[in-house]
Design an enzyme around this catalytic site. Structure first.
Site, PDB file in Angstrom:
ATOM      1  N   GLU A 139       0.830  -1.212   0.000  1.00  0.00           N
ATOM      2  CA  GLU A 139       0.000   0.000   0.000  1.00  0.00           C
ATOM      3  C   GLU A 139       0.856   1.250   0.000  1.00  0.00           C
ATOM      4  OE1 GLU A 139      -2.261   3.440   1.641  1.00  0.00           O
ATOM      5  OE2 GLU A 139      -0.477   2.469   2.451  1.00  0.00           O
ATOM      6  N   HIS A 242       4.224   7.809  10.174  1.00  0.00           N
ATOM      7  CA  HIS A 242       5.325   7.585   9.220  1.00  0.00           C
ATOM      8  C   HIS A 242       6.682   7.986   9.790  1.00  0.00           C
ATOM      9  CE1 HIS A 242       3.045   7.154   5.110  1.00  0.00           C
ATOM     10  NE2 HIS A 242       2.696   6.241   6.005  1.00  0.00           N
TER      11      HIS A 242
END
Length: 794
Positions: A139, A242
């Protein structure tokens, strides 16, 4: 939690790495097979490993084309013993971005899905439809694995709806921020089934506007599979999304339980719903939906919302018309007074916005942007107090000079009507535009109007008494409470995004704009009190003092933007690529080569805070643009060049890197085609991640290629970008490009560059890159890798 801990213990799971393609896959398969062995006889469980190869174009990040080879999907189908014709899909991804453990994005969702599979499989209750669990392994490579599944896998044909589990933060509540397209029955399923609802059509319209630089697998299922669905994401603490701080210990067990309760309930509801099999019959129409403080969700068809909105606006306009016409001899006078108040209110808003944005520009220019990033209260004290003070000042001056000797009660009344008029116009316009978020305007018209009608007699007989004020506040309670709740959600989502939105957009101007808008909304029905009270001087002085003191403190640099606090880090994101570049001419000769560490700060501040710690990273090494090369001759991993100014990235000279697995680039053929076309065919072998950049020269055009649907999609600026990735192993990448040229060009017809990115393994970090990363302060998240760049002309 055990599933989550075990997945994240594997470490970063970059596509193509052994961690992603072997360790994570083996762990998930081991758990799935154990669950299958322990399932009841009511269900049949099938498991498939898919390794698709494909290509597609997408308009995300300005537009680019993606190519993937041999990536990994693990698919589990849970269905009744007798089988099922229709299915609902649940999607998560187990890969992560490089150098991060990816607990929230998206290991926790895969852990939740494993437990849901376990729970459903042990139930003696048979499902009516199949539930397909997709654990997708690519993804983060911009939605590749979901495309491979929905366009190529046999089970994809049976899917009638999906739930996509994502993250834009770490833990907290999972927000439903996209549904559909259309298919209102899906929202109703969530409303009925979810135990802890948290949903907003406002978030949906913000996200789909593209102002947040992110996308999810929802887009792939919608656009390439024509399947409707629900998109959920954790949104709390996006500061560490992230980054290396996205670890399993930061996700509370309550958060996992809450997500599991909701998703299990909704999946179970859909898997036993008659509507799933006939979803095409319930397809049409959008839905207005929003939760009330997380307690329950209100949802109704958008067409009903449109009728309600227009009726509410019409009633408000009738009320205003009657006020104007109550004395026919003074109708023109009343109308002038109403429009004067209307104009003054809008003027005060414009003056406030301009004044606060000037402050934001000043703060940005002096190098104090993002002072509020770690201390959010600073933004409220700086921009909120300035906005409120400016609003009060404009109306105070109007009261003193323009409305001198005018009855205060009359002024209070006329400015209430002016605010009602503004909201009524906004309601009509937003409804006409088809925005479901117009329900907010309905709240700000209906409740104030009802309040005004209820206390009208009290106000006209006795003025602004304590009873009037209490009743007024109670009447306004619902819209104000909801707006405060909504503003918390918006700031929860947007504030962290400012730390990763690139160097082009001044974040202080964006946040200041948001604060001004919310100040205008929240003050709209309290402006009339400026005219009702004797003096607002004390309030104005207090607000001005707060603003001035905060501004002085911000200018002094006392509020450092970033934090390394172990419990609540808010790091600065920096990306470093140790790069070796070679530029070839038309004959294949190397005409220029260099090596350096290319540095990008992901926010507006650039590296100004880093230079004191690493002095050689300074303004003398700003990155030059190679004008003749696509994307300035720089090895962008994604086409995000438009988010970064070249004056805000740096190229520190460093020794050449020699990867142990260098890229192999071959020209297979050059063919003359009809209509003055040339077809160039290539073969490329290299690491798991590569970027292809194409720029047709003046007088030539890229007419077709073997990628995507065959039609080239240009990125911002006119160059073409292809994102390539492969799994553990893949055959050499073959592709061709076809160009048209009206005549021969002595300098060639196309420049084509290829960059190889080494995100893991022995080639990932050179000794020089390691040494530089070690010197970065602990309040940064510095992600580094090595890459090579080769430019060719044909």
């Amino acid at each position: 939690r055990e599933y989550l801990d075990n997945i994240t213990a594997i470490g970063p799971r970059t596509v193509g790495s052994p961690e992603n393609e072997i360790l994570a896959v083996n762990y998930l398969l081991e758990q799935i097979r154990r669950i299958a062995r322990e399932s009841t006889d009511a269900h049949k469980i099938s498991v498939d490993i898919q390794r698709p190869t494909g290509s597609f174009s997408i308009d995300f990040l300005g537009g680019f084309t993606s190519y993937y080879a041999n990536i990994t999907n693990i698919i589990v189908k849970l269905e009744p013993r007798s089988g099922a014709e229709h299915a609902v899909l649940s999607n998560c991804h187990f890969d992560s971005v490089p150098n991060t453990p990816g607990a929230s994005d998206d290991a926790v969702s895969c852990a939740v899905m494993l437990e849901i599979l376990n729970t459903l499989s042990k139930s003696s209750e048979s499902l009516q439809h199949a539930v397909i669990f997709l654990f997708n392994g690519a993804e983060e490579n911009i939605l590749q694995a979901s495309h491979g599944f929905i366009t190529q896998h046999e089970w994809a044909k049976s899917i009638r709806a999906f739930i996509n589990l994502e993250a834009a933060g770490v833990g907290g509540k999972e927000l439903v921020f996209q549904t559909g397209p259309e298919n209102p029955w899906l929202v109703q399923a969530y409303v009925v089934a979810a135990k802890h609802p948290f949903a907003s059509v406002v978030a949906q319209e913000i996200f789909q506007s593209g102002i947040i630089p992110a996308d999810t697998d929802f887009r792939i299922y919608r656009d390439f599979g024509n399947v409707p669905g629900i998109d959920l994401a954790f949104i709390e603490n996006g500061y560490i999304y992230h980054t290396k701080y996205d670890t399993s210990d930061r996700i509370l067990t309550d958060s996992i339980q809450r997500a599991g309760d909701n998703i299990l309930a909704v999946l179970k509801y859909l898997a036993t719903s008659e509507k799933l099999a006939k979803s095409f019959e319930y397809r049409h129409g959008n839905v207005v939906f929003f939760d009330i403080l997380g307690l329950f969700v209100l949802a109704y068809p958008a067409r009903i919302g449109t009728i309600m909105n227009y009726i509410t606006a019409a009633i408000a306009f009738i009320y205003l018309s009657r006020k104007v016409l109550q004395s026919k001899t003074r109708a023109i006078h009343n109308l002038k007074k109403l429009f004067t108040a209307f104009g003054l209110t809008l003027t005060s808003w414009v003056c406030t916005l301009v004044a606060v944005l000037i402050v934001a520009v000043f703060v940005s220019v002096i190098g104090r942007a993002l002072s509020w990033y770690t201390h959010f209260y600073v933004s409220v004290s700086l921009y909120g107090s300035a906005a409120a003070a400016k609003l009060i000042l404009v109306h105070m001056l109007a009261k003193k000079f323009f409305y001198k000797n005018v009855n205060e009660q009359y002024l209070g009344d006329i400015f209430f009507d002016a605010s009602l008029m503004i909201w009524s116009i906004a309601l009509a316009v937003m409804t006409q535009m088809g925005l479901c978020s117009a329900f907010i305007c309905t709240l700000w018209v209906a409740f104030p109007l009802l309040t005004k009608l209820m206390i009208h007699k009290e106000f006209h007989q006795k003025g602004a008494t304590m009873k009037f004020i209490v009743m007024y506040m109670l009447g306004m309670f619902v819209p104000y409470l909801y707006m405060l709740y909504l503003s918390w959600t918006v700031f929860e989502m947007f504030t962290p995004v400012m730390g990763r939105s690139g160097s082009e957009i001044p974040p202080d101007m964006v946040l200041a704009g948001f604060i001004v808008v919310f100040t205008m909304i929240l003050s709209s029905y309290f402006v009339n009190f400026i005219y009702l009270v004797k003096s607002t001087k004390t309030t104005l002085v207090t607000l001005t003092t707060v603003f001035v003191v905060t501004l002085i403190l911000v200018c002094s640099g006392i509020f450092f933007p970033y934090s390394s606090d172990a419990a609540n880090p808010k790091p600065k994101r920096v990306f470093l690529q140790h790069t070796s570049r070679r530029f070839h001419d038309l004959d294949g000769n190397v005409v220029k080569s260099d090596s350096g560490i290319w540095i990008n700060g992901f926010d507006y501040n650039g590296i100004s805070h880093i230079t004191p710690h690493v002095p050689e990273i300074n303004d003398t090494i700003r990155t030059p643009c190679e004008e003749q090369a696509p994307f300035c001759g720089l090895p962008w991993i994604l086409p995000v060049h438009f988010m970064f100014r070249l004056v805000k990235n740096w190229y520190l000279p460093a020794p050449e890197i020699l990867p142990r697995s260098p890229i192999q680039f071959k020209v297979l053929s050059k063919e003359l085609m009809p209509l003055n076309s040339v077809r160039l065919s290539f073969e490329v072998s290299g690491p798991s991640h590569m970027s292809l950049y194409v720029r047709p020269h003046k007088g030539s055009a890229l007419s077709s290629w073997s990628l995507g649907d065959g039609t080239p999609v240009a990125s911002v600026g006119g160059d073409y970008f292809v994102f390539y990735s492969h799994g553990l192993q893949a055959a050499p990448w073959h592709f061709w490009v076809e160009l048209t040229a009206a005549e021969k060009h002595s300098d060639g017809i196309v420049s084509l560059a290829i960059a190889a990115h080494y995100f893991f393994g022995e080639d990932q970090k050179s000794p020089q890159l390691y040494a530089l990363l070690e010197r970065f302060p602990n309040w940064t998240f510095s992600s580094g890798w090595s890459c090579t760049y080769d430019l060719f002309v044909f």
